[in-house]
Write a protein that holds these residues in place. Structure first.
Motif, PDB file in Angstrom:
ATOM      1  N   ASN A  88      -7.646   0.643  -5.274  1.00 28.06           N
ATOM      2  CA  ASN A  88      -8.013   2.230  -4.451  1.00 28.06           C
ATOM      3  C   ASN A  88      -7.724   3.231  -5.054  1.00 28.06           C
ATOM      4  O   ASN A  88      -7.129   3.431  -5.977  1.00 28.06           O
ATOM      5  CB  ASN A  88      -6.456   2.062  -3.451  1.00 28.06           C
ATOM      6  CG  ASN A  88      -6.625   3.153  -2.471  1.00 28.06           C
ATOM      7  OD1 ASN A  88      -7.007   3.958  -2.468  1.00 28.06           O
ATOM      8  ND2 ASN A  88      -6.018   2.538  -1.462  1.00 28.06           N
TER       9      ASN A  88
ATOM     10  N   CYS B  46      -3.301   2.786   6.461  1.00 24.74           N
ATOM     11  CA  CYS B  46      -4.544   3.444   7.054  1.00 24.74           C
ATOM     12  C   CYS B  46      -4.456   3.036   8.564  1.00 24.74           C
ATOM     13  O   CYS B  46      -4.136   1.718   8.751  1.00 24.74           O
ATOM     14  CB  CYS B  46      -5.886   3.035   6.265  1.00 24.74           C
ATOM     15  SG  CYS B  46      -5.957   3.162   4.444  1.00 24.74           S
TER      16      CYS B  46
ATOM     17  N   TYR C 297      -6.541   2.183  10.731  1.00 19.49           N
ATOM     18  CA  TYR C 297      -7.722   1.360  11.286  1.00 19.49           C
ATOM     19  C   TYR C 297      -7.418  -0.113  10.663  1.00 19.49           C
ATOM     20  O   TYR C 297      -8.091  -0.982  11.256  1.00 19.49           O
ATOM     21  CB  TYR C 297      -9.262   1.494  10.605  1.00 19.49           C
ATOM     22  CG  TYR C 297      -9.256   1.631   9.366  1.00 19.49           C
ATOM     23  CD1 TYR C 297      -9.830   0.664   8.494  1.00 19.49           C
ATOM     24  CD2 TYR C 297      -9.166   2.910   8.757  1.00 19.49           C
ATOM     25  CE1 TYR C 297     -10.009   0.666   7.127  1.00 19.49           C
ATOM     26  CE2 TYR C 297      -9.096   2.994   7.456  1.00 19.49           C
ATOM     27  CZ  TYR C 297      -9.537   1.763   6.676  1.00 19.49           C
ATOM     28  OH  TYR C 297      -9.739   1.898   5.281  1.00 19.49           O
ATOM     29  N   CYS C 298      -6.527  -0.144   9.674  1.00 16.99           N
ATOM     30  CA  CYS C 298      -6.328  -1.513   8.911  1.00 16.99           C
ATOM     31  C   CYS C 298      -5.527  -2.468   9.683  1.00 16.99           C
ATOM     32  O   CYS C 298      -4.290  -2.357   9.866  1.00 16.99           O
ATOM     33  CB  CYS C 298      -5.672  -1.080   7.611  1.00 16.99           C
ATOM     34  SG  CYS C 298      -5.354  -2.437   6.570  1.00 16.99           S
TER      35      CYS C 298
ATOM     36  N   GLY D 205      -3.943  -5.264   0.624  1.00 14.88           N
ATOM     37  CA  GLY D 205      -3.167  -4.351   0.151  1.00 14.88           C
ATOM     38  C   GLY D 205      -3.687  -3.722  -1.041  1.00 14.88           C
ATOM     39  O   GLY D 205      -5.073  -3.500  -1.003  1.00 14.88           O
TER      40      GLY D 205
ATOM     41  N   ARG E  21      -7.423   7.945   4.682  1.00  9.23           N
ATOM     42  CA  ARG E  21      -7.349   7.627   3.485  1.00  9.23           C
ATOM     43  C   ARG E  21      -6.605   8.525   2.410  1.00  9.23           C
ATOM     44  O   ARG E  21      -6.728   9.852   2.769  1.00  9.23           O
ATOM     45  CB  ARG E  21      -8.806   7.093   2.940  1.00  9.23           C
ATOM     46  CG  ARG E  21      -9.591   6.398   3.536  1.00  9.23           C
ATOM     47  CD  ARG E  21      -9.501   5.109   3.473  1.00  9.23           C
ATOM     48  NE  ARG E  21      -9.313   4.361   1.949  1.00  9.23           N
ATOM     49  CZ  ARG E  21      -9.051   3.380   1.735  1.00  9.23           C
ATOM     50  NH1 ARG E  21      -8.511   2.313   2.659  1.00  9.23           N
ATOM     51  NH2 ARG E  21      -9.020   2.774   0.415  1.00  9.23           N
TER      52      ARG E  21
ATOM     53  N   CYS F  25       0.850  -1.194   0.004  1.00  9.53           N
ATOM     54  CA  CYS F  25      -0.148  -0.006   0.154  1.00  9.53           C
ATOM     55  C   CYS F  25       1.006   1.257   0.087  1.00  9.53           C
ATOM     56  O   CYS F  25       2.212   1.253   0.546  1.00  9.53           O
ATOM     57  CB  CYS F  25      -0.799   0.181   1.253  1.00  9.53           C
ATOM     58  SG  CYS F  25      -1.977  -1.115   1.294  1.00  9.53           S
TER      59      CYS F  25
HETATM   60  S1  SF4 Z   1      -7.019  -0.097   4.108  1.00  6.21           S
HETATM   61 FE1  SF4 Z   1      -6.364  -1.160   2.171  1.00  6.21          FE
HETATM   62  S2  SF4 Z   1      -5.328   0.920   1.605  1.00  6.21           S
HETATM   63 FE2  SF4 Z   1      -5.475   1.205   3.691  1.00  6.21          FE
HETATM   64  S3  SF4 Z   1      -3.618   0.077   4.476  1.00  6.21           S
HETATM   65 FE3  SF4 Z   1      -5.243  -1.478   4.546  1.00  6.21          FE
HETATM   66  S4  SF4 Z   1      -5.164  -2.743   2.408  1.00  6.21           S
HETATM   67 FE4  SF4 Z   1      -3.895  -0.672   2.291  1.00  6.21          FE
END
Ligand code: SF4
Length: 392
Positions: free
Chosen positions: A102, A17, A19-20, A68, A139, A13
Motif C-alpha cells: 500500500n 477504506c 468501500y472495502c 490487508g 485512501r 490495515c
Molecule cells: S482496500 Fe486495502 S488498504 Fe483499504 S482497508 Fe481494504 S485491504 Fe486495507
C-alpha cells in the motif's frame, strides 16, 4: 502433479477504506501475535498434509502474500514465514513470490530486504492517480506518494502490478484516462482494473442507502470497462482475465492457479485453500484464529469435499473468466459433452459478440467479460435443465 501455490493473508490495515469488504482490522498491536499463530498454522497444516499424503508434490511455484496490508510486515517476519514453508516444501527456483503493498504503508527502505528474501513481484494498491478520487475512496495516500512507491519498487523489482478502481460517482472517462496514462508512463507490466462495488456491510454501502452517493449508471460503467480494455490493448497489454491486463510474460501466475482450479494452500485468517478437491476456509476473526491455534486446531470455519457437480460448476465459472471453456478438456475431465448441450447458447453468444468460438473453445470477448456472471448463470441453468448424469 504440477507445483502448488500458497496464499498468506495478512489482515491488518492502518485504516479501513470505506468501500472495502476484505477481512482486515486496524489494531496493529496484534501483528506479532498474529505472525506467531500464522507460523503455527503453517506447521500444523503442513505436518497434517504430509501425514495424510494429501499432496502428491512437494513443489511450490507461487506464493502470494496479500491482505490487508502486508507491506506493514517487518521483513524479518516475512523471512520466518518463507523459511517455515521452505521446511516442508521445495520452493522452485523460478517461483513467483508476490507481496501486496500500500503506498501509505510501504517503507521503501524495506524493498531491498524483500528482494533479498526472494520476493520478486510487487502488487501496489494505487486505485487512482487523481487525488480527488483517492480522497473519495478514503485512501491514506496521495497520487504523488503512489508514484514515489512505484519508482522506489522499480529499483528492485521488474515485475510490478498496480490495482486501479473505476466507476466512481461522477467519474468521467477523461479521469480514468489520466490514471491509465500515468500507469503507461510508469511502464507497468501488469494492471488490474476493478469496478467500484457497493458491498453490503461497508460504510460506502450505508452511504448509498442514505442517498449520500449515487452510483454511475450501468451502461456508463460497461462503457468505461470497454474503453479501458481498448485503451490498454492498444498499448500492448493482453486483457487476459476479466479485471487483469498484462504485457507479454507478466500474467499473475498465482491467480492463474485459482482460475484453473489448481491446488493452493492458504494460511491466515479468512484465507481459502483448495487441496485435492477439498476446499477449506479459515475463520475471519483474529481472536478466533488465535483461539483455534492455541488449542492446536486448524482454524477453519469450514472444510468440504466438492462433489463432481460442484467441481464442474466451478470449472465453468472460472474458465469463462480466463482461458474460456475448452470443451475437449471438459470431456476428458468430467466425461461430459458440454458442447452438445450448450450449442444454442454458444451460437447466441458468438452472434452477439459476447464470445468467440474457435478450436472447440468458447472464449468471452471484453463485452462478454463485463457480463461474465450473467453468461455463467445462463450456461449453468442450461446444464441444470439438461440434467447431466454420470459426471466423473
Ligand atoms: S482496500 Fe486495502 S488498504 Fe483499504 S482497508 Fe481494504 S485491504 Fe486495507
Amino acid at each position: 502433479m504440477p507445483p502448488i501455490g500458497v496464499y498468506i493473508h495478512f489482515p491488518f490495515c492502518k485504516r479501513k477504506c470505506h468501500y472495502c469488504d476484505f477481512y482486515s482490522i486496524t489494531n496493529l498491536k496484534e501483528i506479532p501475535d498474529y505472525i506467531n499463530y500464522l507460523l503455527k498454522e503453517i506447521e500444523l497444516r503442513c505436518q497434517t498434509l504430509a501425514e495424510q499424503s494429501k499432496i502428491e508434490t512437494n513443489k511450490i511455484d507461487t506464493i502470494f502474500i496479500g491482505g490487508g496490508t502486508p507491506s506493514l510486515i517487518n521483513p524479518r517476519y516475512i523471512e520466518k514465514i518463507i523459511a517455515t514453508i521452505d521446511k516442508y516444501f521445495d520452493i522452485t527456483s523460478n517461483a513467483e513470490i508476490t507481496l501486496e503493498c500500500n503506498p501509505a504503508a510501504s517503507d521503501a527502505k524495506h524493498f531491498p530486504d524483500y528482494a533479498a528474501l526472494g520476493i520478486n513481484r510487487i502488487s501496489i494498491g494505487v486505485q487512482s492517480f487523481l487525488d480527488d478520487e483517492l480522497r473519495f475512496l478514503q485512501r491514506l495516500h496521495s497520487a504523488s506518494e503512489a508514484i514515489a512507491t512505484i519508482e522506489a519498487a522499480r529499483k528492485y523489482f521488474n515485475n510490478l502490478s498496480i490495482d486501479l478502481i473505476f466507476g466512481l460517482p461522477e467519474q468521467t472517462f477523461d479521469n480514468i484516462n489520466k490514471s491509465l496514462s500515468q500507469a503507461i508512463a510508469l511502464d507497468l507490466p501488469h494492471i488490474s482494473c476493478y469496478a467500484l462495488i457497493y458491498e453490503e456491510g461497508t460504510p460506502l454501502f450505508e452511504d448509498l442507502l442514505a442517498g449520500k452517493v449515487s452510483p454511475i449508471a450501468d451502461e456508463e460503467s460497461a462503457d468505461y470497462y470497454l474503453q479501458i480494455s481498448d485503451f490498454l490493448r492498444l498499448r500492448g497489454y493482453e486483457h487476459y482475465e476479466i479485471s487483469n491486463f498484462a504485457r507479454s510474460g507478466f500474467r499473475c501466475r498465482h491467480n492463474i492457479k485459482y482460475w484453473t482450479c489448481s491446488d493452493t494452500l492458504a494460511f491466515g485468517a479468512s484465507s481459502v485453500g483448495m487441496i485435492a478437491g477439498s476446499r477449506y476456509k479459515n475463520v475471519s476473526n483474529v481472536a478466533k484464529y488465535f483461539a483455534f491455534l492455541g488449542k492446536g486446531l486448524r482454524p477453519e470455519e469450514y472444510s468440504e469435499k466438492l462433489s463432481s457437480e460442484e467441481r464442474l460448476t466451478e470449472r465453468v465459472y472460472l474458465s469463462l473468466r480466463y482461458l474460456g471453456l475448452k470443451f475437449e478438456d471438459f470431456a476428458a475431465e468430467f466425461g461430459v459433452d458440454l458442447l452438445a448441450i450448450l450449442c444454442n447458447e454458444i451460437e447466441v453468444l458468438v452472434a452477439s459478440d459476447f464470445a468467440t468460438f474457435e478450436n472447440k473453445t468458447l472464449k468471452l470477448t471484453p463485452k462478454g467479460y463485463y457480463i461474465c456472471d450473467e453468461i455463467t448463470l445462463r450456461l449453468l441453468k442450461k446444464l441444470e435443465k439438461a440434467n447431466v448424469q454420470n459426471i466423473r
